[in-house]
Design a protein around this motif. Sequence first.
Motif, PDB file in Angstrom:
ATOM      1  N   THR A 171      -5.708   9.674  -2.377  1.00  0.00           N
ATOM      2  CA  THR A 171      -5.036   8.376  -2.539  1.00  0.00           C
ATOM      3  C   THR A 171      -4.374   7.920  -1.250  1.00  0.00           C
ATOM      4  O   THR A 171      -4.305   6.715  -0.955  1.00  0.00           O
ATOM      5  CB  THR A 171      -3.973   8.467  -3.653  1.00  0.00           C
ATOM      6  N   GLN A 172      -3.926   8.864  -0.451  1.00  0.00           N
ATOM      7  CA  GLN A 172      -3.240   8.517   0.794  1.00  0.00           C
ATOM      8  C   GLN A 172      -4.158   7.844   1.812  1.00  0.00           C
ATOM      9  O   GLN A 172      -3.690   7.259   2.789  1.00  0.00           O
ATOM     10  CB  GLN A 172      -2.604   9.773   1.390  1.00  0.00           C
ATOM     11  N   LEU A 173      -5.455   7.892   1.562  1.00  0.00           N
ATOM     12  CA  LEU A 173      -6.401   7.194   2.437  1.00  0.00           C
ATOM     13  C   LEU A 173      -6.218   5.677   2.359  1.00  0.00           C
ATOM     14  O   LEU A 173      -6.730   4.946   3.210  1.00  0.00           O
ATOM     15  CB  LEU A 173      -7.832   7.579   2.082  1.00  0.00           C
TER      16      LEU A 173
ATOM     17  N   ILE B 278       4.547  13.169   0.312  1.00  0.00           N
ATOM     18  CA  ILE B 278       3.569  13.882   1.145  1.00  0.00           C
ATOM     19  C   ILE B 278       4.043  15.313   1.424  1.00  0.00           C
ATOM     20  O   ILE B 278       3.257  16.265   1.379  1.00  0.00           O
ATOM     21  CB  ILE B 278       3.323  13.108   2.449  1.00  0.00           C
ATOM     22  N   GLY B 279       5.350  15.479   1.699  1.00  0.00           N
ATOM     23  CA  GLY B 279       5.894  16.814   1.915  1.00  0.00           C
ATOM     24  C   GLY B 279       5.747  17.691   0.686  1.00  0.00           C
ATOM     25  O   GLY B 279       5.406  18.877   0.775  1.00  0.00           O
ATOM     26  N   THR B 280       5.986  17.099  -0.476  1.00  0.00           N
ATOM     27  CA  THR B 280       5.820  17.832  -1.737  1.00  0.00           C
ATOM     28  C   THR B 280       4.369  18.226  -1.948  1.00  0.00           C
ATOM     29  O   THR B 280       4.067  19.342  -2.400  1.00  0.00           O
ATOM     30  CB  THR B 280       6.314  16.978  -2.913  1.00  0.00           C
ATOM     31  N   SER B 281       3.454  17.313  -1.625  1.00  0.00           N
ATOM     32  CA  SER B 281       2.028  17.591  -1.772  1.00  0.00           C
ATOM     33  C   SER B 281       1.613  18.782  -0.915  1.00  0.00           C
ATOM     34  O   SER B 281       0.868  19.666  -1.367  1.00  0.00           O
ATOM     35  CB  SER B 281       1.222  16.350  -1.389  1.00  0.00           C
ATOM     36  N   TRP B 282       2.098  18.810   0.330  1.00  0.00           N
ATOM     37  CA  TRP B 282       1.732  19.908   1.212  1.00  0.00           C
ATOM     38  C   TRP B 282       2.300  21.227   0.711  1.00  0.00           C
ATOM     39  O   TRP B 282       1.606  22.253   0.688  1.00  0.00           O
ATOM     40  CB  TRP B 282       2.201  19.619   2.632  1.00  0.00           C
ATOM     41  N   TRP B 283       3.563  21.220   0.262  1.00  0.00           N
ATOM     42  CA  TRP B 283       4.168  22.456  -0.227  1.00  0.00           C
ATOM     43  C   TRP B 283       3.451  22.945  -1.490  1.00  0.00           C
ATOM     44  O   TRP B 283       3.213  24.139  -1.659  1.00  0.00           O
ATOM     45  CB  TRP B 283       5.649  22.246  -0.507  1.00  0.00           C
ATOM     46  N   ALA B 284       3.093  22.026  -2.370  1.00  0.00           N
ATOM     47  CA  ALA B 284       2.363  22.408  -3.573  1.00  0.00           C
ATOM     48  C   ALA B 284       1.017  23.030  -3.221  1.00  0.00           C
ATOM     49  O   ALA B 284       0.563  23.977  -3.881  1.00  0.00           O
ATOM     50  CB  ALA B 284       2.162  21.191  -4.471  1.00  0.00           C
TER      51      ALA B 284
ATOM     52  N   ALA C 227       0.835  -1.203   0.000  1.00  0.00           N
ATOM     53  CA  ALA C 227       0.000   0.000   0.000  1.00  0.00           C
ATOM     54  C   ALA C 227       0.871   1.254   0.000  1.00  0.00           C
ATOM     55  O   ALA C 227       0.599   2.221  -0.730  1.00  0.00           O
ATOM     56  CB  ALA C 227      -0.926  -0.003   1.210  1.00  0.00           C
ATOM     57  N   ALA C 228       1.941   1.246   0.804  1.00  0.00           N
ATOM     58  CA  ALA C 228       2.846   2.397   0.857  1.00  0.00           C
ATOM     59  C   ALA C 228       3.551   2.599  -0.483  1.00  0.00           C
ATOM     60  O   ALA C 228       3.713   3.735  -0.951  1.00  0.00           O
ATOM     61  CB  ALA C 228       3.873   2.206   1.972  1.00  0.00           C
ATOM     62  N   VAL C 229       3.966   1.509  -1.125  1.00  0.00           N
ATOM     63  CA  VAL C 229       4.630   1.600  -2.428  1.00  0.00           C
ATOM     64  C   VAL C 229       3.673   2.170  -3.471  1.00  0.00           C
ATOM     65  O   VAL C 229       4.055   3.017  -4.292  1.00  0.00           O
ATOM     66  CB  VAL C 229       5.153   0.213  -2.867  1.00  0.00           C
ATOM     67  N   VAL C 230       2.417   1.732  -3.440  1.00  0.00           N
ATOM     68  CA  VAL C 230       1.417   2.223  -4.393  1.00  0.00           C
ATOM     69  C   VAL C 230       1.184   3.724  -4.208  1.00  0.00           C
ATOM     70  O   VAL C 230       1.158   4.486  -5.181  1.00  0.00           O
ATOM     71  CB  VAL C 230       0.094   1.447  -4.238  1.00  0.00           C
ATOM     72  N   VAL C 231       1.028   4.147  -2.960  1.00  0.00           N
ATOM     73  CA  VAL C 231       0.797   5.568  -2.693  1.00  0.00           C
ATOM     74  C   VAL C 231       1.997   6.401  -3.141  1.00  0.00           C
ATOM     75  O   VAL C 231       1.838   7.469  -3.752  1.00  0.00           O
ATOM     76  CB  VAL C 231       0.506   5.804  -1.197  1.00  0.00           C
ATOM     77  N   ALA C 232       3.210   5.911  -2.853  1.00  0.00           N
ATOM     78  CA  ALA C 232       4.414   6.635  -3.281  1.00  0.00           C
ATOM     79  C   ALA C 232       4.489   6.708  -4.803  1.00  0.00           C
ATOM     80  O   ALA C 232       4.885   7.737  -5.367  1.00  0.00           O
ATOM     81  CB  ALA C 232       5.660   5.958  -2.715  1.00  0.00           C
TER      82      ALA C 232
ATOM     83  N   GLY D 246      -4.954  11.489   8.407  1.00  0.00           N
ATOM     84  CA  GLY D 246      -6.262  12.050   8.110  1.00  0.00           C
ATOM     85  C   GLY D 246      -6.246  13.564   8.086  1.00  0.00           C
ATOM     86  O   GLY D 246      -6.837  14.187   7.194  1.00  0.00           O
ATOM     87  N   GLY D 247      -5.537  14.156   9.051  1.00  0.00           N
ATOM     88  CA  GLY D 247      -5.441  15.612   9.088  1.00  0.00           C
ATOM     89  C   GLY D 247      -4.723  16.168   7.875  1.00  0.00           C
ATOM     90  O   GLY D 247      -5.116  17.216   7.323  1.00  0.00           O
ATOM     91  N   HIS D 248      -3.671  15.469   7.452  1.00  0.00           N
ATOM     92  CA  HIS D 248      -2.942  15.916   6.262  1.00  0.00           C
ATOM     93  C   HIS D 248      -3.833  15.861   5.028  1.00  0.00           C
ATOM     94  O   HIS D 248      -3.866  16.801   4.228  1.00  0.00           O
ATOM     95  CB  HIS D 248      -1.713  15.036   6.051  1.00  0.00           C
ATOM     96  N   VAL D 249      -4.562  14.759   4.873  1.00  0.00           N
ATOM     97  CA  VAL D 249      -5.440  14.616   3.711  1.00  0.00           C
ATOM     98  C   VAL D 249      -6.499  15.720   3.706  1.00  0.00           C
ATOM     99  O   VAL D 249      -6.757  16.352   2.667  1.00  0.00           O
ATOM    100  CB  VAL D 249      -6.112  13.229   3.697  1.00  0.00           C
TER     101      VAL D 249
END
Length: 232
Positions: free
Chosen positions: A193-195, A153-159, A60-65, A212-215
């Motif tokens: 997707t991170q869910l 995830i860090g990139t997603s937040w910065w974007a 699951a982690a590999v898929v999300v990445a 959950g908070g990040h999403v």
Amino acid sequence: MNDSPEYGETWVYESIVGALPGVEMSEAGAIALQVAIFEVAVLSLAWVYDLWAAAVAGTAAVVVAAVGSVVMLRMGQLTRAAAVPGPYRRLLFGSSIEVVLTVLAFVALVTHLFVFDVQQTTSPLVAVLFGPDPPVVVVYLTLLVLWDLCYRIGTSWWAAVVGLWGVVRYRFDDPTAATVRRVNLLNVGFGVTQLLLVPFLGDQPVLLIAVGGHVVAVTVVSGTAAALVGSR
């Protein structure tokens, strides 16, 4: 003529892949190789150490990445092709703030897994997944995959932050506004997707709240940016 983007206008991930000497690989090929290496390693170690429950979480982690890699590359392509102002582009790519956010997230995650969780429960997540004596090579791979995940995830937040700042700060023509909206919606999609990670965090309230908070935060911020860019 070289149409490749200049360094300083790419994510760190893109810069590393593009700077490898003697390596010519398409973006699709780089992502496929990333997934293949990680997933083969996950399944091989699960077979060697009989850790199939952990392999499901690892997959699951590999898929999300991997989805994060696709989204990052597409967001980068769209942003570089659009007529966004120079400061917007430099802040998004040239500052490398996504790396800082990644380091903070990864250190917090490691501290939680190996200190906080161990002190707070008799069944820490690492022991549940890997047993009381986790194999060293399994822990190494786990941390590597988690770093890769934290970077996306860090990139997603910065974007998300730069996207909202950009639509508040600047006015765009119609084609550029449409591209900026699409970039922000791609980021919302990656957040959702991170869910996929949530089912593995049922007994981990801190991690569940963090993910959950990040999403929710990314969805709200990028969704707001997508809405606002069309109203200016």
